[in-house]
Design a protein around this motif. Structure first.
Motif, PDB file in Angstrom:
ATOM      1  N   VAL A  85       0.872  -1.181   0.102  1.00 46.10           N
ATOM      2  CA  VAL A  85       0.025   0.076   0.101  1.00 46.10           C
ATOM      3  C   VAL A  85       0.941   1.267   0.104  1.00 46.10           C
ATOM      4  N   GLU A  86       1.717   1.088   0.872  1.00 51.04           N
ATOM      5  CA  GLU A  86       2.792   2.421   0.798  1.00 51.04           C
ATOM      6  C   GLU A  86       3.592   2.753  -0.333  1.00 51.04           C
ATOM      7  N   LEU A  87       4.130   1.582  -0.831  1.00 52.06           N
ATOM      8  CA  LEU A  87       4.615   1.288  -2.254  1.00 52.06           C
ATOM      9  C   LEU A  87       3.872   2.460  -3.485  1.00 52.06           C
ATOM     10  N   TYR A  88       2.423   2.355  -3.252  1.00 53.08           N
ATOM     11  CA  TYR A  88       1.959   3.124  -4.406  1.00 53.08           C
ATOM     12  C   TYR A  88       2.022   4.811  -4.268  1.00 53.08           C
ATOM     13  N   TYR A  89       2.240   5.155  -2.818  1.00 55.33           N
ATOM     14  CA  TYR A  89       2.404   6.301  -2.493  1.00 55.33           C
ATOM     15  C   TYR A  89       3.771   6.714  -3.010  1.00 55.33           C
ATOM     16  N   ILE A  90       4.632   5.821  -2.703  1.00 56.38           N
ATOM     17  CA  ILE A  90       6.175   6.497  -2.953  1.00 56.38           C
ATOM     18  C   ILE A  90       6.239   6.389  -4.469  1.00 56.38           C
ATOM     19  N   PHE A  91       5.591   5.409  -5.373  1.00 59.54           N
ATOM     20  CA  PHE A  91       5.760   5.808  -6.930  1.00 59.54           C
ATOM     21  C   PHE A  91       5.182   6.897  -7.249  1.00 59.54           C
ATOM     22  N   ALA A  92       3.859   7.187  -6.373  1.00 55.74           N
ATOM     23  CA  ALA A  92       3.199   8.394  -6.916  1.00 55.74           C
ATOM     24  C   ALA A  92       3.887   9.557  -6.558  1.00 55.74           C
ATOM     25  N   THR A  93       4.822   9.833  -5.893  1.00 56.12           N
ATOM     26  CA  THR A  93       5.771  10.735  -5.371  1.00 56.12           C
ATOM     27  C   THR A  93       6.976  10.857  -6.424  1.00 56.12           C
ATOM     28  N   PHE A 117       9.618  -8.743  -6.479  1.00 52.08           N
ATOM     29  CA  PHE A 117       8.061  -8.246  -6.526  1.00 52.08           C
ATOM     30  C   PHE A 117       7.865  -6.727  -6.671  1.00 52.08           C
ATOM     31  N   VAL A 118       8.937  -5.794  -6.070  1.00 53.29           N
ATOM     32  CA  VAL A 118       8.574  -4.489  -6.401  1.00 53.29           C
ATOM     33  C   VAL A 118       8.955  -4.096  -7.706  1.00 53.29           C
ATOM     34  N   LEU A 119       9.895  -4.757  -8.406  1.00 55.21           N
ATOM     35  CA  LEU A 119      10.187  -4.668 -10.020  1.00 55.21           C
ATOM     36  C   LEU A 119       8.972  -5.237 -10.694  1.00 55.21           C
ATOM     37  N   GLN A 158      14.256   6.115 -18.359  1.00 51.65           N
ATOM     38  CA  GLN A 158      14.344   6.656 -16.933  1.00 51.65           C
ATOM     39  C   GLN A 158      13.436   5.823 -15.826  1.00 51.65           C
ATOM     40  N   PHE A 159      12.438   5.480 -16.215  1.00 53.12           N
ATOM     41  CA  PHE A 159      11.625   4.563 -15.260  1.00 53.12           C
ATOM     42  C   PHE A 159      12.082   3.338 -14.884  1.00 53.12           C
ATOM     43  N   PHE A 160      12.394   2.485 -15.871  1.00 57.49           N
ATOM     44  CA  PHE A 160      12.805   1.222 -15.816  1.00 57.49           C
ATOM     45  C   PHE A 160      14.164   1.201 -15.224  1.00 57.49           C
ATOM     46  N   GLY A 161      15.278   1.999 -15.810  1.00 55.40           N
ATOM     47  CA  GLY A 161      16.496   2.071 -15.572  1.00 55.40           C
ATOM     48  C   GLY A 161      16.698   2.609 -13.957  1.00 55.40           C
ATOM     49  N   PHE A 162      15.963   3.737 -13.218  1.00 56.71           N
ATOM     50  CA  PHE A 162      16.128   3.921 -12.092  1.00 56.71           C
ATOM     51  C   PHE A 162      15.405   2.909 -11.096  1.00 56.71           C
ATOM     52  N   THR A 163      14.216   2.258 -11.476  1.00 60.22           N
ATOM     53  CA  THR A 163      13.676   1.215 -10.844  1.00 60.22           C
ATOM     54  C   THR A 163      14.476   0.080 -10.706  1.00 60.22           C
ATOM     55  N   LEU A 164      15.217  -0.296 -11.706  1.00 56.61           N
ATOM     56  CA  LEU A 164      16.026  -1.481 -11.734  1.00 56.61           C
ATOM     57  C   LEU A 164      17.316  -1.325 -10.614  1.00 56.61           C
ATOM     58  N   ALA A 204      16.976   0.767  -8.083  1.00 58.93           N
ATOM     59  CA  ALA A 204      16.242   0.792  -6.904  1.00 58.93           C
ATOM     60  C   ALA A 204      15.953  -0.537  -6.355  1.00 58.93           C
ATOM     61  N   CYS A 205      15.503  -1.429  -7.269  1.00 58.24           N
ATOM     62  CA  CYS A 205      15.293  -2.692  -6.744  1.00 58.24           C
ATOM     63  C   CYS A 205      16.660  -3.539  -6.299  1.00 58.24           C
ATOM     64  N   TYR A 206      17.592  -3.088  -7.012  1.00 63.06           N
ATOM     65  CA  TYR A 206      18.979  -3.675  -6.514  1.00 63.06           C
ATOM     66  C   TYR A 206      19.391  -3.246  -5.376  1.00 63.06           C
ATOM     67  N   VAL A 207      19.123  -2.081  -4.957  1.00 60.19           N
ATOM     68  CA  VAL A 207      19.389  -1.642  -3.595  1.00 60.19           C
ATOM     69  C   VAL A 207      18.526  -2.323  -2.543  1.00 60.19           C
ATOM     70  N   PHE A 208      17.197  -2.649  -2.920  1.00 59.90           N
ATOM     71  CA  PHE A 208      16.336  -3.053  -2.115  1.00 59.90           C
ATOM     72  C   PHE A 208      16.963  -4.807  -1.874  1.00 59.90           C
ATOM     73  N   PHE A 209      17.427  -5.273  -2.910  1.00 61.09           N
ATOM     74  CA  PHE A 209      17.923  -6.579  -2.948  1.00 61.09           C
ATOM     75  C   PHE A 209      19.337  -6.632  -1.839  1.00 61.09           C
ATOM     76  N   LEU A 210      20.019  -5.742  -2.054  1.00 62.16           N
ATOM     77  CA  LEU A 210      21.275  -5.487  -1.142  1.00 62.16           C
ATOM     78  C   LEU A 210      20.745  -5.416   0.335  1.00 62.16           C
ATOM     79  N   MET A 211      19.822  -4.387   0.775  1.00 59.10           N
ATOM     80  CA  MET A 211      19.348  -4.215   2.087  1.00 59.10           C
ATOM     81  C   MET A 211      18.736  -5.215   2.758  1.00 59.10           C
ATOM     82  N   LEU A 212      17.713  -5.818   2.026  1.00 59.73           N
ATOM     83  CA  LEU A 212      16.871  -6.886   2.662  1.00 59.73           C
ATOM     84  C   LEU A 212      17.503  -8.210   2.593  1.00 59.73           C
TER      85      LEU A 212
END
Length: 594
Positions: free
Chosen positions: A468-476, A533-535, A556-562, A564-572
């Motif tokens: 749910v929160e992910l939608y607001y982050i993407f919308a921002t 799943f985020v991707l 831009q969208f898919f490049g920066f999203t990739l 961000a997902c890589y950072v998510f992978f490293l963190m989690l």
């Protein structure tokens, strides 16, 4: 977490606070009749958030010699290209109407304006560090298919409010006067149009200068409100997972520990099959994994990004970022990343030495490149496309050199320094069980306990806690909303880490129960699979929830999203690994062996 890494994170927080204060709003004060600086900035399609171009790339009124304003690093990264304008507005002096300039537009000029209006272009000016925005014109559809009329708005009205000698509110109205763009032939004919502007001043003692960003009457919609559904969903999931993990520790493990302490023999065949599988791995469970350097590099960068995310959220809570701080979060993010590189080097080499790694110099190089190299490849692709299309999102050469110097002079040296400190730390792995030289054979693993199944479970549950929160982050990030609910973001962030830790412990327990001792990489990939799943959600958001179009915005969208997902992978993945490591140490430390 090692003690020295905590010291480095504290230093990073102090530096980040200094950066945030340096990026604060200048408190401009004006005398009556003093000219207010107005800069033109950028234009772009309304629905393509990050596709922006210089305002003077359109055939509009501009000075004979264009002078640009000096920008901060964050403003450049945000695509700002502020330049002096022809608008002359004095403090507290109304203007009924004043001509700006008269232009003779040829065929190419008219078509450029027509295409901009059809693509719903908006403009952005900056008045005393307050952004004001409006549309270029309006497209009026006719009843007949394919028939439409394009109108250019030629008059801008500035509505300004002041409190004593400071400006607190600024808005523009651009719909007061319109002209229809004609269908010119490409034969040298021109269309003459006059641009004008006006201004009104109103006193407003209810808004203080410090709080002027809170009373923002934004051109973009503000739809983000407190979303309790996200909080409730996440809280319930955390309670269920924590209860599930506690059930494992109390009902299964403690029973086994008690039986071993009493010296009783297990006589139940079901217990032997179901509960004792993990006990048989005491000679293999701490066998060091393959690709030690890569694993440690992932962990070092994961801890660095966990520190970076925590620092940025805390800075946001302290009020360091808001809509009138142009690019301040970009600047803070880059500086905090550079100064936390020492944490990555320390954690990586600390772990590398503890698992008997030998080539520590190579490990430092891998640690410094495991994120920067993919980032450079993706960013180079995006920047090349932006440069080809003439977008202001393409970084100037001087900015590229500055970013490289920040990494070469701050980030990489700190990585090396942290790596040396981690290598010299007096530590051992602290394995409670001795590892035998002969590797135990792993029995056939059922499909529901395979790595793929664990990745599905370990990725979906943490994702569901933030969906749910992910939608607001993407919308921002990719929309026009302004995110200000950083307190809720911190809560969801902590919930995400807790859910990831709990589900990683549960999955590691089930893996060891299957007599599979390869938990090292499994725990990293199981928890890091949330990024997949985020991707997938990002692809859904792009095609269903957004109106973004065009090659530049897509890249831009898919490049920066990739990234961000890589950072998510490293963190989690790091959270999952360390949670599993502490869990495995705990159960085998309390296991009494013959």
């Amino acid at each position: 977490m090692p003690h020295s890494a905590g010291k480095l994170s504290h230093v990073a927080l102090v530096v980040a606070t200094f950066v945030a204060s340096a990026a604060g709003v200048n408190r401009h004060k004006f005398k009556v009749s003093e000219q207010v600086p107005i800069f033109v900035n950028k234009v772009g399609p309304y629905y393509n958030t990050h596709e922006t171009y210089h305002y003077y790339s359109l055939p509009v009124c501009h000075p004979e010699k264009i002078k640009h304003r000096s920008l901060t690093l964050g403003e450049v990264l945000d695509g700002d290209r502020m330049a002096e304008s022809l608008y002359k507005i004095n403090f507290r002096e109304d203007i009924s109407s004043r001509d700006l300039c008269t232009l003779k537009l040829n065929y190419n000029d008219v078509e450029k304006l027509r295409n901009a209006i059809e693509d719903l272009y908006y403009f952005e000016f900056v008045l005393d560090d307050l952004p004001v925005r409006g549309f270029i014109g309006q497209l009026e559809e006719q009843l007949m298919p394919g028939a439409s009329t394009t109108y250019l708005w030629t008059h801008i009205h500035f509505s300004l409010q002041y409190n004593e000698d400071q400006i607190v509110v600024a808005n523009v109205t651009e719909k007061l006067h319109e002209v229809e763009l004609p269908e010119l032939a490409d034969d040298g004919s021109v269309f003459e149009v006059t641009f004008s502007y006006s201004a009104t001043w109103t006193e407003n003692k209810n808004v203080a200068f410090k709080a002027r960003h809170q009373s923002d009457q934004s051109f973009f919609p503000k739809t983000l409100e407190i979303h309790w559904l996200s909080i409730i969903n996440s809280a319930v999931l955390v309670l269920l997972l924590v209860g599930f993990v506690l059930l494992i520790l109390t009902r299964m493990l403690n029973k086994d520990f008690a039986q071993y302490a009493k010296g009783e023999e297990l006589d139940a065949e079901e217990d032997l099959e179901e509960d004792q599988g993990w006990k048989n791995l005491h000679t293999d469970v701490f066998r060091f994994p393959a690709y030690k350097s890569l694993l440690c590099a992932f962990l070092g960068n994961g801890v660095q990004f966990l520190t970076l995310s925590t620092v940025l959220i805390l800075m946001a809570l302290s009020g360091a970022f808001h809509i009138h701080h142009h690019g301040s979060m970009n600047t803070a993010g880059i500086m905090v990343y550079a100064f936390t590189c020492g944490i990555a080097g320390y954690v990586s080499n600390y772990m590398y030495k503890s698992i008997e790694g030998v080539n520590w110099v190579w490990n430092i190089i891998v640690t410094s490149c495991v994120f920067t190299l993919p980032f450079f490849v993706v960013w180079s692709t995006i920047n090349t496309v932006a440069w080809y299309t003439g977008s202001t999102q393409a970084l100037p050469f001087t900015t590229i050199i500055l970013l490289m110097l920040i990494w070469l002079c701050v980030g990489f040296p700190l990585t090396v320094l942290g790596g040396i400190l981690g290598k010299n730390a007096n530590t051992t792995f602290d394995a409670p069980c001795r590892t035998k030289p002969i590797v135990r054979e792993i029995p056939p693993i059922p499909c529901y306990r395979s790595l793929f199944a664990h990745m599905l479970i370990g990725g979906f549950l943490p994702f569901s806690s933030i969906s749910v929160e992910l939608y607001y982050i993407f919308a921002t990030v990719w929309g026009r909303e302004h995110y200000t609910l950083y307190g809720i973001l911190l809560m969801v962030y902590l919930v995400l880490l807790a859910v990831t830790a709990c589900i990683s412990i549960a999955l590691t327990y089930f893996q060891l129960s299957s007599e599979d001792h390869r938990w090292w990489w499994h725990s990293l990939f199981s928890a890091g699979s949330t990024s997949v799943f985020v991707l997938l959600y990002a692809a859904f958001y792009f095609h269903v929830r957004s109106n973004m179009t065009g090659p530049l915005q897509t890249v831009q969208f898919f490049g920066f999203t990739l990234l961000a997902c890589y950072v998510f992978f490293l963190m989690l993945g790091t959270v999952g690994f360390y949670s599993s490591l502490h869990f495995v140490r705990y159960i085998y430390k309390n296991l009494k062996l013959d």
